[in-house]
Design an enzyme around this catalytic site. Sequence first.
Site, PDB file in Angstrom:
ATOM      1  N   THR A  40      38.406  43.073  -0.703  1.00  0.00           N
ATOM      2  CA  THR A  40      38.202  41.586  -0.771  1.00  0.00           C
ATOM      3  C   THR A  40      37.827  41.228  -2.223  1.00  0.00           C
ATOM      4  O   THR A  40      36.743  41.915  -2.651  1.00  0.00           O
ATOM      5  CB  THR A  40      37.154  40.875   0.195  1.00  0.00           C
ATOM      6  OG1 THR A  40      37.839  41.362   1.541  1.00  0.00           O
ATOM      7  CG2 THR A  40      37.172  39.320   0.091  1.00  0.00           C
TER       8      THR A  40
ATOM      9  N   GLN B  39      33.031  11.168  29.001  1.00  0.00           N
ATOM     10  CA  GLN B  39      31.960  12.080  29.359  1.00  0.00           C
ATOM     11  C   GLN B  39      32.158  13.352  29.132  1.00  0.00           C
ATOM     12  O   GLN B  39      31.478  14.309  28.734  1.00  0.00           O
ATOM     13  CB  GLN B  39      31.194  11.681  30.863  1.00  0.00           C
ATOM     14  CG  GLN B  39      30.030  12.343  30.917  1.00  0.00           C
ATOM     15  CD  GLN B  39      29.364  12.294  32.283  1.00  0.00           C
ATOM     16  OE1 GLN B  39      30.067  12.549  33.279  1.00  0.00           O
ATOM     17  NE2 GLN B  39      28.104  11.582  32.312  1.00  0.00           N
TER      18      GLN B  39
ATOM     19  N   GLY C 215      38.631  52.772   9.025  1.00  0.00           N
ATOM     20  CA  GLY C 215      38.002  51.226   9.076  1.00  0.00           C
ATOM     21  C   GLY C 215      36.385  51.432   9.673  1.00  0.00           C
ATOM     22  O   GLY C 215      35.545  51.723   8.982  1.00  0.00           O
TER      23      GLY C 215
ATOM     24  N   ARG D 135      25.893  41.352   6.720  1.00  0.00           N
ATOM     25  CA  ARG D 135      26.473  40.889   7.883  1.00  0.00           C
ATOM     26  C   ARG D 135      25.708  39.421   8.131  1.00  0.00           C
ATOM     27  O   ARG D 135      26.791  38.599   8.565  1.00  0.00           O
ATOM     28  CB  ARG D 135      26.322  41.850   9.209  1.00  0.00           C
ATOM     29  CG  ARG D 135      27.160  42.713   9.168  1.00  0.00           C
ATOM     30  CD  ARG D 135      27.042  43.909  10.259  1.00  0.00           C
ATOM     31  NE  ARG D 135      28.000  45.058   9.825  1.00  0.00           N
ATOM     32  CZ  ARG D 135      27.655  46.513  10.269  1.00  0.00           C
ATOM     33  NH1 ARG D 135      26.376  46.742  10.733  1.00  0.00           N
ATOM     34  NH2 ARG D 135      28.724  47.208  10.263  1.00  0.00           N
TER      35      ARG D 135
ATOM     36  N   TRP E  70      42.213  46.791   1.826  1.00  0.00           N
ATOM     37  CA  TRP E  70      41.356  45.716   2.361  1.00  0.00           C
ATOM     38  C   TRP E  70      40.232  45.035   1.403  1.00  0.00           C
ATOM     39  O   TRP E  70      39.095  45.112   1.947  1.00  0.00           O
ATOM     40  CB  TRP E  70      40.616  45.940   3.633  1.00  0.00           C
ATOM     41  CG  TRP E  70      41.667  46.240   4.915  1.00  0.00           C
ATOM     42  CD1 TRP E  70      41.397  47.367   5.409  1.00  0.00           C
ATOM     43  CD2 TRP E  70      42.725  45.821   5.322  1.00  0.00           C
ATOM     44  NE1 TRP E  70      42.480  47.618   6.575  1.00  0.00           N
ATOM     45  CE2 TRP E  70      43.134  46.411   6.490  1.00  0.00           C
ATOM     46  CE3 TRP E  70      43.329  44.566   4.948  1.00  0.00           C
ATOM     47  CZ2 TRP E  70      44.337  45.853   7.134  1.00  0.00           C
ATOM     48  CZ3 TRP E  70      44.523  44.082   5.972  1.00  0.00           C
ATOM     49  CH2 TRP E  70      44.839  44.949   6.710  1.00  0.00           C
TER      50      TRP E  70
ATOM     51  N   GLU F 260      33.524  43.916   8.002  1.00  0.00           N
ATOM     52  CA  GLU F 260      32.197  44.197   8.024  1.00  0.00           C
ATOM     53  C   GLU F 260      31.625  44.738   9.425  1.00  0.00           C
ATOM     54  O   GLU F 260      30.579  44.465   9.855  1.00  0.00           O
ATOM     55  CB  GLU F 260      31.001  43.068   7.318  1.00  0.00           C
ATOM     56  CG  GLU F 260      31.459  42.853   5.993  1.00  0.00           C
ATOM     57  CD  GLU F 260      30.446  42.071   5.140  1.00  0.00           C
ATOM     58  OE1 GLU F 260      29.345  42.246   5.340  1.00  0.00           O
ATOM     59  OE2 GLU F 260      30.786  41.587   4.191  1.00  0.00           O
ATOM     60  N   GLY F 261      32.699  45.386  10.023  1.00  0.00           N
ATOM     61  CA  GLY F 261      32.204  46.064  11.285  1.00  0.00           C
ATOM     62  C   GLY F 261      32.829  45.000  12.407  1.00  0.00           C
ATOM     63  O   GLY F 261      32.541  43.888  12.404  1.00  0.00           O
ATOM     64  N   THR F 262      33.812  45.533  13.164  1.00  0.00           N
ATOM     65  CA  THR F 262      34.205  44.553  14.052  1.00  0.00           C
ATOM     66  C   THR F 262      33.199  44.315  15.271  1.00  0.00           C
ATOM     67  O   THR F 262      32.294  44.973  15.161  1.00  0.00           O
ATOM     68  CB  THR F 262      35.493  45.301  15.003  1.00  0.00           C
ATOM     69  OG1 THR F 262      34.890  46.523  15.655  1.00  0.00           O
ATOM     70  CG2 THR F 262      36.536  45.863  14.003  1.00  0.00           C
TER      71      THR F 262
ATOM     72  N   LEU G   9      35.162  50.370   0.678  1.00  0.00           N
ATOM     73  CA  LEU G   9      34.675  51.435   1.624  1.00  0.00           C
ATOM     74  C   LEU G   9      35.902  51.771   2.519  1.00  0.00           C
ATOM     75  O   LEU G   9      36.259  53.010   2.511  1.00  0.00           O
ATOM     76  CB  LEU G   9      33.634  50.614   2.565  1.00  0.00           C
ATOM     77  CG  LEU G   9      32.934  51.787   3.570  1.00  0.00           C
ATOM     78  CD1 LEU G   9      32.443  52.865   3.095  1.00  0.00           C
ATOM     79  CD2 LEU G   9      32.035  51.109   4.607  1.00  0.00           C
TER      80      LEU G   9
END
Length: 403
Positions: free
Chosen positions: A158, A298, A131, A244, A156, A383-385, A125
């Site tokens: 993948t 602790q 982007g 997503r 990009w 996949e979308g910022t 895409l």
Amino acid sequence: MNQEFLTPKQQELIQKVRELSKTYILPNAAKWDRDQIYPWEIVQALQAEKLMGVWIPEKYGGLGLGVFELCLLVEELSRHCGGVGVAYAVNALGSFPILLGGTEEQKQEWLPPIARGEKLISFGLSEKISGSDAGSMITKAIKEGDEYVLYGEKKWNTNGGAATIYTIYATTDPNRGHRGVSAFLLEKGHPNFEIGYMEDKMGIRTVSVHELYLNGARVPADRLLGGKEGTGFANAMMTLDRARPGVAAQALGLAQGALDLTIEYLTKHSGEFPKSYTYEDGQFFPDEWESAPKSSEQAIQFRLAELATKIEAARHLVYTAAKLIDAGAKNISQISAMCKLFATDTAMEVTSECMSLWGIEGCLRDHPIEKYYRDAKITQIYEGTNQIQRLVIARNLLRSFSA
Ligand SMILES: Cc1cc2nc3c(=O)[nH]c(=O)nc-3n(C[C@H](O)[C@H](O)[C@H](O)COP(=O)(O)OP(=O)(O)OC[C@H]3O[C@@H](n4cnc5c(N)ncnc54)[C@H](O)[C@@H]3O)c2cc1C
């Protein structure tokens, strides 16, 4: 995590992937990462176990399970290596467009080899200039008789080097903006379609990410997804809504893996802690020291408790989103964006905190914590910022009140 609510089949899947991960990922992850070697050993092991298409319906050769099982597997793989997690998940990202928008003939032709794991698929895409604003792409497909000719560059991609099938988005009508976008199915080796430059990335280095060049690639009209022009953008958005949770599951696995490793370290390694103090001039001065596991402090326990709680909250959001998708819920954009936003921000926080808890050792090259941290960063971007996820959530919230 308490997994008692999972079905025996789901627990069996996780157990199987855990065993494969220990055999194939653990001994190799650092080397694959350093030298950017594609993780074929684990991919082939998953293929042999028929686990490559768990989300693909049985009638197309898959296991007929859902996005939930996809997430369980991606989470487990990513606990051991985030790059392997995405190498696996991207097959869902690439095949959802066919499941959602393909004709029956296209589903029957393209899905079975993906489900059997014989072919990997990727999702094309993004472009250099498009982007977040994916609809502004300039890659074009020109109709000539019974064929389309594709020109442009995808960025990009993948699994770009490993895949043999590519879902490619291109505009068939530049005057219609995102409504002019169409999707096409291409195969590696197609004339004038070239797998180009491989990125040298900060994280997820085992999975290859490439540029794709379309220099007049001529494809028959039956490669147009759904057989209809102009449906590509909606198809891509519906795909991202379903994919997503997979990125969120990758983030979840990374966070869990980093935390588990850190807890093991803190319980097995001792530090020097003050045993008693003297109070002088308004200040406490330690006057006696003792050796104890670092986890006995602790302040450290409180940090671990907070990180574990955030991971568990992320897990519930991811699982809920996946189950809603599998249940066929109508509006999944908001919950899908929420789980991606929260789980990936959690992964960044957890891996960063774990690095601090390891001290200087955690910052060294080749240290597993340093790798978890590098692998986590990209989950906030692709996949979308996470800014785009906030936009999606806010728009849905406002729409529901103005309706
Ligand atoms: C390793 C890697 C793998 C990838 N894999 C794939 C793949 O397989 N297939 C694929 O198609 N793409 C893939 N991508 C592309 C990825 O989805 C994009 O990088 C991402 O969508 C962001 O686009 P961009 O990098 O162009 O950033 P830009 O869109 O240029 O954004 C830059 C910054 O501006 C912000 N921003 C932009 N618009 C807005 C807005 N409207 N409101 C608020 N903030 C905004 C962004 O949040 C970001 O912080 C991959 C990217 C990477 C790095």
